[in-house]
Design a protein around this motif. Structure first.
Motif, PDB file in Angstrom:
ATOM      1  N   THR A 213       0.836  -1.204   0.000  1.00  0.00           N
ATOM      2  CA  THR A 213       0.000   0.000   0.000  1.00  0.00           C
ATOM      3  C   THR A 213       0.871   1.255   0.000  1.00  0.00           C
ATOM      4  OG1 THR A 213      -1.730  -1.179   1.194  1.00  0.00           O
ATOM      5  CG2 THR A 213      -1.830   1.211   1.239  1.00  0.00           C
ATOM      6  N   SER A 214       1.939   1.248   0.797  1.00  0.00           N
ATOM      7  CA  SER A 214       2.852   2.396   0.849  1.00  0.00           C
ATOM      8  C   SER A 214       3.548   2.609  -0.494  1.00  0.00           C
ATOM      9  CB  SER A 214       3.880   2.170   1.953  1.00  0.00           C
ATOM     10  OG  SER A 214       4.850   3.180   1.960  1.00  0.00           O
ATOM     11  N   ILE A 215       4.028   1.530  -1.081  1.00  0.00           N
ATOM     12  CA  ILE A 215       4.700   1.623  -2.388  1.00  0.00           C
ATOM     13  C   ILE A 215       3.720   2.121  -3.451  1.00  0.00           C
ATOM     14  CG2 ILE A 215       5.729   0.244  -4.237  1.00  0.00           C
ATOM     15  CD1 ILE A 215       7.021  -1.472  -2.022  1.00  0.00           C
ATOM     16  N   ASN A 216       2.503   1.657  -3.401  1.00  0.00           N
ATOM     17  CA  ASN A 216       1.477   2.080  -4.359  1.00  0.00           C
ATOM     18  C   ASN A 216       1.209   3.584  -4.237  1.00  0.00           C
ATOM     19  OD1 ASN A 216      -0.369   1.723  -6.408  1.00  0.00           O
ATOM     20  ND2 ASN A 216      -2.057   1.295  -5.002  1.00  0.00           N
ATOM     21  N   ALA A 217       1.148   4.094  -2.999  1.00  0.00           N
ATOM     22  CA  ALA A 217       0.920   5.523  -2.794  1.00  0.00           C
ATOM     23  C   ALA A 217       2.084   6.340  -3.356  1.00  0.00           C
ATOM     24  CB  ALA A 217       0.715   5.816  -1.313  1.00  0.00           C
ATOM     25  N   LYS A 218       3.319   5.869  -3.127  1.00  0.00           N
ATOM     26  CA  LYS A 218       4.499   6.567  -3.664  1.00  0.00           C
ATOM     27  C   LYS A 218       4.501   6.541  -5.188  1.00  0.00           C
ATOM     28  CE  LYS A 218       7.513   5.788   0.296  1.00  0.00           C
ATOM     29  NZ  LYS A 218       8.709   5.107   0.792  1.00  0.00           N
ATOM     30  N   LEU A 219       4.136   5.415  -5.752  1.00  0.00           N
ATOM     31  CA  LEU A 219       4.081   5.288  -7.206  1.00  0.00           C
ATOM     32  C   LEU A 219       3.053   6.251  -7.791  1.00  0.00           C
ATOM     33  CD1 LEU A 219       5.008   3.824  -9.761  1.00  0.00           C
ATOM     34  CD2 LEU A 219       3.255   2.106  -9.315  1.00  0.00           C
ATOM     35  N   ASP A 220       1.890   6.351  -7.152  1.00  0.00           N
ATOM     36  CA  ASP A 220       0.862   7.288  -7.615  1.00  0.00           C
ATOM     37  C   ASP A 220       1.376   8.724  -7.548  1.00  0.00           C
ATOM     38  OD1 ASP A 220      -0.898   5.234  -8.119  1.00  0.00           O
ATOM     39  OD2 ASP A 220      -2.034   5.496  -6.234  1.00  0.00           O
ATOM     40  N   SER A 221       2.100   9.048  -6.475  1.00  0.00           N
ATOM     41  CA  SER A 221       2.654  10.397  -6.317  1.00  0.00           C
ATOM     42  C   SER A 221       3.675  10.709  -7.412  1.00  0.00           C
ATOM     43  CB  SER A 221       3.304  10.526  -4.937  1.00  0.00           C
ATOM     44  OG  SER A 221       3.990  11.741  -4.819  1.00  0.00           O
ATOM     45  N   HIS A 222       4.565   9.751  -7.677  1.00  0.00           N
ATOM     46  CA  HIS A 222       5.570   9.951  -8.725  1.00  0.00           C
ATOM     47  C   HIS A 222       4.926  10.030 -10.110  1.00  0.00           C
ATOM     48  CE1 HIS A 222       9.030   9.696  -6.133  1.00  0.00           C
ATOM     49  NE2 HIS A 222       8.642   8.525  -5.648  1.00  0.00           N
TER      50      HIS A 222
END
Length: 108
Positions: A23-32
């Motif tokens: 979930t954390s990685i997914n949020a970072k990916l969405d931000s990038h």
């Protein structure tokens, strides 16, 4: 039976931790992804031309400097500089009253 429950508990904890990480990685990916989407798709042609012109000027300057340096012999200049530095050092050392060199020359 207790071992099986312990293993299942450990497995459940690991799965929960893995889900949190995903979930954390997914949020970072969405931000990038959003940050990349906000970058202008195309630079104006004038900007590209200006960048190319400046790069050409820098390259030309570097070539001129390289040719100038390759065509000169700096050995004489470096030798003169080395002698001047040596003379300056000697002058400074001789002017210091308590320098180790002066103490040694005075026999201390």
């Amino acid at each position: 039976m207790d071992q099986l429950l312990s293993l299942l508990s450990t497995l459940a904890h690991s799965v929960t931790s893995l889900q949190s990480s995903i979930t954390s990685i997914n949020a970072k990916l969405d931000s990038h992804t959003q940050a990349i989407a906000d970058i202008p798709k195309h630079l104006p042609l004038d900007s590209i031309s200006e960048i190319k012109r400046r790069a050409d000027m820098i390259e030309s300057t570097v070539i001129r400097i390289r040719n100038d340096v390759e065509g000169r012999d700096y050995k004489e200049h470096l030798t003169s500089l080395q002698i001047a530095l040596h003379d300056t050092r000697e002058s400074l050392l001789s002017g210091l009253p308590a320098s180790p060199r002066n103490l040694q020359q005075a026999g201390y």
